[in-house]
Design a protein around this motif. Structure first.
Motif, PDB file in Angstrom:
ATOM      1  N   GLU A 107      -5.475 -11.880  24.585  1.00  0.00           N
ATOM      2  CA  GLU A 107      -4.853 -10.660  23.836  1.00  0.00           C
ATOM      3  C   GLU A 107      -5.320  -9.460  24.159  1.00  0.00           C
ATOM      4  O   GLU A 107      -4.418  -8.519  24.242  1.00  0.00           O
TER       5      GLU A 107
ATOM      6  N   GLY B 156       3.671 -11.604  23.706  1.00  0.00           N
ATOM      7  CA  GLY B 156       4.551 -12.376  22.907  1.00  0.00           C
ATOM      8  C   GLY B 156       4.420 -13.658  23.013  1.00  0.00           C
ATOM      9  O   GLY B 156       4.542 -14.433  22.282  1.00  0.00           O
ATOM     10  N   MET B 157       4.168 -14.157  24.168  1.00  0.00           N
ATOM     11  CA  MET B 157       3.471 -15.635  24.568  1.00  0.00           C
ATOM     12  C   MET B 157       2.482 -15.881  23.712  1.00  0.00           C
ATOM     13  O   MET B 157       2.690 -17.155  22.887  1.00  0.00           O
TER      14      MET B 157
ATOM     15  N   ALA C  87       1.752 -14.696  20.756  1.00  0.00           N
ATOM     16  CA  ALA C  87       1.908 -14.593  19.282  1.00  0.00           C
ATOM     17  C   ALA C  87       2.986 -15.666  19.156  1.00  0.00           C
ATOM     18  O   ALA C  87       2.681 -16.419  18.058  1.00  0.00           O
ATOM     19  N   GLU C  88       3.663 -16.388  19.767  1.00  0.00           N
ATOM     20  CA  GLU C  88       4.487 -17.617  19.743  1.00  0.00           C
ATOM     21  C   GLU C  88       3.553 -18.967  19.499  1.00  0.00           C
ATOM     22  O   GLU C  88       3.843 -19.555  18.784  1.00  0.00           O
ATOM     23  N   GLN C  89       2.321 -18.747  20.199  1.00  0.00           N
ATOM     24  CA  GLN C  89       1.485 -19.961  19.982  1.00  0.00           C
ATOM     25  C   GLN C  89       0.723 -19.942  18.931  1.00  0.00           C
ATOM     26  O   GLN C  89       0.052 -20.969  18.557  1.00  0.00           O
ATOM     27  N   ARG C  90       0.871 -18.709  18.094  1.00  0.00           N
ATOM     28  CA  ARG C  90      -0.117 -18.982  16.835  1.00  0.00           C
ATOM     29  C   ARG C  90       0.499 -19.683  15.851  1.00  0.00           C
ATOM     30  O   ARG C  90       1.777 -19.787  15.473  1.00  0.00           O
TER      31      ARG C  90
END
Length: 221
Positions: A183, A215-216, A218-221
């Motif tokens: 990140e 974005g990818m 963030a979605e994985q969190r």
């Protein structure tokens, strides 16, 4: 009596002068080595050759999409003329040919000659990117990340190349299971892109890749 088949090393002047003095006379001479054999080399079809000839022959075959035919010329140049000014060009093109023939391991060896030894070569950046790509395909992502990190340490790296290297390094860190580090590098790429986008007319795809990566994650969190 038959002539011996052993190759003999001779030196011939390819460049008459690097500088001229009064009256236009040469004040210095550059000597290039040339090999002369009693019979033509079986792989090359040449009885005598220098580095420039080997590079030209290799390029001719590579331009005809004959990478298997080009590689022997590049390989001979790398082995026979390790101090040649054509060494970097031969290593880069040998790496490209190795990739095209499906030999990523061999390509890494050729590119590493530039990234580890010929670090001041104009071919360094391209060789480093291609070396990192080969290493990732070989499942050696940690080594690829190191190659990219070394590239990013170069102060003279141009902005588009720096952004690309930041993105590639972030991708490596994602593969290595280090999302927070990834990140950070995606964000650096995005900041650098936005700072220089208009002035340098940067490709929008660079910024889009950084945003996609963020974005990818963030979605994985």
């Amino acid at each position: 009596m038959n002539a011996p088949k052993t190759l003999l090393l001779g030196f011939f002047c390819l460049v008459a002068a690097c500088a001229t003095g009064k009256g236009g006379r040469a004040s210095s001479i550059v000597m290039e080595p040339m090999f002369i054999g009693a019979e033509p080399d079986e792989r090359l079809g040449l009885a005598e050759f220098d580095a420039a000839t080997l590079l030209r022959k290799g390029l001719e075959r590579q331009q005809r999409n004959d990478c298997r035919g080009a590689l022997p010329y590049y390989e001979r140049l790398l082995v026979q003329f390790p101090e040649s000014r054509y060494l970097s060009a031969a290593a880069l093109n040998a790496g490209v040919c190795a990739e095209q023939t499906g030999n990523d391991e061999g390509a890494v060896r050729y590119y590493s000659l530039i990234t580890e030894r010929l670090t001041h070569s104009k071919d360094y950046v391209l060789a480093a990117f291609r070396q990192a790509g080969c290493l990732r395909r070989l499942g050696k992502t940690e080594l690829a990340e190191r190659v990219l990190a070394a590239m990013l340490d170069r102060e003279a790296l141009e902005v588009p190349d720096r952004i690309e290297a930041l993105l590639e390094r972030a991708d490596c860190l994602v593969e290595l299971g280090k999302p927070y580090d990834a990140e950070r590098w995606f964000m650096r790429a995005l900041v650098l892109f936005r700072r220089n986008q208009r002035q340098l007319y940067l490709e929008p795809a660079l910024g889009a890749r950084a945003l996609f990566g963020l974005g990818m994650l963030a979605e994985q969190r």
